[in-house]
Write an enzyme that holds these catalytic residues in place. Structure first.
Site, PDB file in Angstrom:
ATOM      1  N   GLY A 239       0.776  -1.247   0.000  1.00  0.00           N
ATOM      2  CA  GLY A 239       0.000   0.000   0.000  1.00  0.00           C
ATOM      3  C   GLY A 239       0.800   1.285   0.000  1.00  0.00           C
ATOM      4  N   GLY A 275       3.743  -3.351  -3.802  1.00  0.00           N
ATOM      5  CA  GLY A 275       3.694  -3.498  -5.250  1.00  0.00           C
ATOM      6  C   GLY A 275       4.127  -2.189  -5.894  1.00  0.00           C
ATOM      7  NE  ARG A 276      -0.008   2.633  -5.865  1.00  0.00           N
ATOM      8  CZ  ARG A 276      -1.142   2.571  -6.590  1.00  0.00           C
ATOM      9  NH1 ARG A 276      -1.188   3.142  -7.769  1.00  0.00           N
ATOM     10  NH2 ARG A 276      -2.209   1.960  -6.120  1.00  0.00           N
ATOM     11  NE  ARG A 312      -2.813   3.342 -11.296  1.00  0.00           N
ATOM     12  CZ  ARG A 312      -2.785   4.519 -10.730  1.00  0.00           C
ATOM     13  NH1 ARG A 312      -2.270   5.552 -11.361  1.00  0.00           N
ATOM     14  NH2 ARG A 312      -3.254   4.689  -9.521  1.00  0.00           N
ATOM     15  CE1 TYR A 316      -8.764   1.909  -9.727  1.00  0.00           C
ATOM     16  CE2 TYR A 316      -6.766   2.209 -11.011  1.00  0.00           C
ATOM     17  CZ  TYR A 316      -7.641   1.392 -10.335  1.00  0.00           C
ATOM     18  OH  TYR A 316      -7.381   0.046 -10.269  1.00  0.00           O
ATOM     19  CB  CYS A 342     -14.412   3.593 -30.283  1.00  0.00           C
ATOM     20  SG  CYS A 342     -13.537   3.602 -31.842  1.00  0.00           S
ATOM     21  CD  GLU A 343     -15.375   2.634 -24.091  1.00  0.00           C
ATOM     22  OE1 GLU A 343     -16.036   3.355 -23.298  1.00  0.00           O
ATOM     23  OE2 GLU A 343     -15.628   1.458 -24.320  1.00  0.00           O
TER      24      GLU A 343
HETATM   25  N1  LLP Z   1      -1.302  -6.974  -0.926  1.00  0.00           N
HETATM   26  C1  LLP Z   1      -2.606  -7.138  -1.232  1.00  0.00           C
HETATM   27  C2  LLP Z   1      -3.382  -8.166  -0.535  1.00  0.00           C
HETATM   28  C3  LLP Z   1      -3.193  -6.325  -2.218  1.00  0.00           C
HETATM   29  O1  LLP Z   1      -4.482  -6.466  -2.516  1.00  0.00           O
HETATM   30  C4  LLP Z   1      -2.418  -5.349  -2.880  1.00  0.00           C
HETATM   31  C5  LLP Z   1      -2.988  -4.490  -3.932  1.00  0.00           C
HETATM   32  C6  LLP Z   1      -1.047  -5.239  -2.534  1.00  0.00           C
HETATM   33  C7  LLP Z   1      -0.536  -6.070  -1.536  1.00  0.00           C
HETATM   34  C8  LLP Z   1      -0.132  -4.261  -3.185  1.00  0.00           C
HETATM   35  O2  LLP Z   1      -0.551  -2.948  -2.983  1.00  0.00           O
HETATM   36  P1  LLP Z   1       0.421  -1.736  -3.391  1.00  0.00           P
HETATM   37  O3  LLP Z   1       1.662  -1.841  -2.558  1.00  0.00           O
HETATM   38  O4  LLP Z   1       0.711  -1.872  -4.840  1.00  0.00           O
HETATM   39  O5  LLP Z   1      -0.386  -0.534  -3.103  1.00  0.00           O
HETATM   40  N2  LLP Z   1      -5.012  -1.059  -9.688  1.00  0.00           N
HETATM   41  C9  LLP Z   1      -4.925  -0.076  -8.625  1.00  0.00           C
HETATM   42  C10 LLP Z   1      -4.283  -0.667  -7.387  1.00  0.00           C
HETATM   43  C11 LLP Z   1      -4.962  -1.923  -6.902  1.00  0.00           C
HETATM   44  C12 LLP Z   1      -4.290  -2.510  -5.697  1.00  0.00           C
HETATM   45  C13 LLP Z   1      -4.840  -3.867  -5.383  1.00  0.00           C
HETATM   46  N3  LLP Z   1      -4.213  -4.540  -4.288  1.00  0.00           N
HETATM   47  C14 LLP Z   1      -4.172   1.139  -9.135  1.00  0.00           C
HETATM   48  O6  LLP Z   1      -3.801   1.165 -10.307  1.00  0.00           O
HETATM   49  O7  LLP Z   1      -3.999   2.100  -8.397  1.00  0.00           O
END
Ligand code: LLP
Length: 414
Positions: A239, A275-276, A312, A316, A342-343
């Site tokens: 997160g 992740g991000r 994205r 969002y 086409c959107e």
């Molecule tokens: N762990 C779990 C259980 C998760 O559901 C997620 C992300 C992460 C870790 C990693 O989260 P991060 O560190 O990347 O924030 N598509 C959206 C983000 C969806 C996140 C889903 N879960 C976007 O483009 O902002």
């Protein structure tokens, strides 16, 4: 530190000018910096030095094998949400014994696959999933290591689509029900209670909600210990947010500090699932302007990347900086940067002041996370190529799809 900088008026990825990549590999094209990818993982390593900790990269953010392989070689574990992601991790040389499996809808086949590969832990998200996992582990004569993903009900103060730890979310087990479910799990013959997990949301810029969640997780952990259920690890999720526009996210160490302070003196292994934070600012989407169109009310820069490449903004209303790759032109015009799909929702940026001409290259910044991973073939558009730059070399790590691949599995009726 950015690994995408202008040199002599041209935007470069590390030592490679982006026009060189466009000429060699075409556009749209995702371009990642190897050094940027590894620098962020190293920040985690340093912040967690001296602790029994495991960083499990959230594969969903960007699942390219080359990226997984870089992280595996640097010692990372992985957070997966499907059997497909597990197969990718293994194909990339990742160690299944460092994999946690999250997600609300694990199928029986996915459970069998993960048990056969000996993953570190299933993050179980419901009572029903716990029963299924116990049954399947029994059938294959294994014990499944589990953590309950507990929903700490704290507001992460982020976009509602990416908040996951609130009472109304589909994720996790309610805080108030967790104790009873752990007691039940203890009685199941084919599960081994290993830990506890939570993940409250994504793109978090303030560590306070995560620290509050950690507090609640520790309270529960201590209550479990008092009942003789000793947890071996605490998985505090991912997160951590990044800068897209003008946000000022804390450094990895700064974000983790208040959380780690709560964990002082604890013996459990600590897991995070970023992740991000690892990949977001390590990648850009390189695109070329097809046409400049001067409409009645607005000007459009129509580029060859679209919502199917980077979803994205459409999904969002997310902001990504859009930079001209060359810095030649001087007259600035305000453009809607849009794709060919086409959107009306097919935009990459609204009202961007750009000094550009037809045929110019643009770089959509901060596109390393949830870019390629969420891409689609809408409008029968082949997905983009992916390139990793290392110093002054560029490596194709995914070839551009061909049109034939897109309908290769389709059949007409006899
Ligand atoms: N762990 C779990 C259980 C998760 O559901 C997620 C992300 C992460 C870790 C990693 O989260 P991060 O560190 O990347 O924030 N598509 C959206 C983000 C969806 C996140 C889903 N879960 C976007 O483009 O902002």
């Amino acid at each position: 530190m950015s690994f995408f900088v202008y040199r002599d008026g041209t935007l470069c990825a590390e030592g490679v000018p982006l026009p060189q990549i466009a000429a060699a590999h075409g556009t749209p094209c995702y371009v990642y910096s190897r050094a940027a990818l590894l620098a962020r993982l190293e920040e985690f390593r340093q912040a967690l030095a001296g602790r029994d900790a495991l960083v499990c990269y959230a594969v969903k953010a960007n699942s390219n094998l080359a990226i997984l392989n870089l992280f595996a070689r640097a010692g990372a574990g992985f957070d997966i949400v499907s059997g497909g992601e597990l197969a990718r991790v293994v194909a990339a040389g990742g160690d299944p014994s460092r994999v946690v499996f999250s997600g609300v809808g694990k199928s029986a086949d996915e459970m069998r696959q993960a048990l056969a590969m000996g993953i570190f832990c299933f993050n179980v998200e419901s009572a029903a999933e716990l029963e299924r996992l116990n049954d399947i582990a029994g059938q294959v004569v294994k014990r499944a290591s589990i953590a309950l993903r507990v929903n700490p009900d704290v507001d992460p103060k982020t976009h509602p689509y990416i908040s996951t730890g609130l009472r109304g979310n589909k994720f996790g087990v309610a805080y108030g029900e967790a104790l009873a479910l752990y007691r039940h799990a203890r009685a199941l013959p084919h599960v081994d209670i290993a830990g506890i997990a939570c993940h409250i949301g994504s793109q978090l810029l303030d560590p306070a909600p995560a620290a509050e969640a950690a507090d609640k997780i520790l309270t529960l952990t201590d209550r479990l210990a008092a009942e003789g259920i000793a947890l071996r690890h605490l998985d505090l999720g991912g997160g951590i947010g990044i800068r897209y526009r003008d946000e000022t996210p804390p450094s990895v160490a700064g974000y983790l500090a208040p959380i780690l302070a709560k964990l002082a003196g604890r013996k459990e292994k600590i897991l995070f699932e970023p992740g991000r934070a690892l990949v977001g600012n390590a990648g850009i989407l390189l695109t070329r302007i097809e046409h400049l169109k001067h409409g009645e009310e607005k000007n459009f820069a129509i580029v060859d990347a679209a919502m199917n490449d980077l979803m994205r903004p459409a999904l969002y209303d997310a902001w990504h900086d859009i930079l001209p790759v060359g810095q030649g032109a001087s007259d600035t015009t305000e453009y809607e940067v849009v794709g060919p799909v086409c959107e009306s929702g097919d935009f990459l940026g609204h009202a961007r002041a750009l000094a550009v001409a037809e045929g110019d290259l643009l770089s959509i910044m901060s596109a390393g996370a949830y870019g390629m991973a969420m891409s689609s073939n809408y409008n029968t558009r082949p997905r983009a190529a992916e390139v990793i730059v290392d110093g002054d070399q560029a490596f194709v790590v995914r070839e551009r799809e061909t049109i034939e691949q897109l309908f290769a599995g389709e059949r007409v009726l006899p």
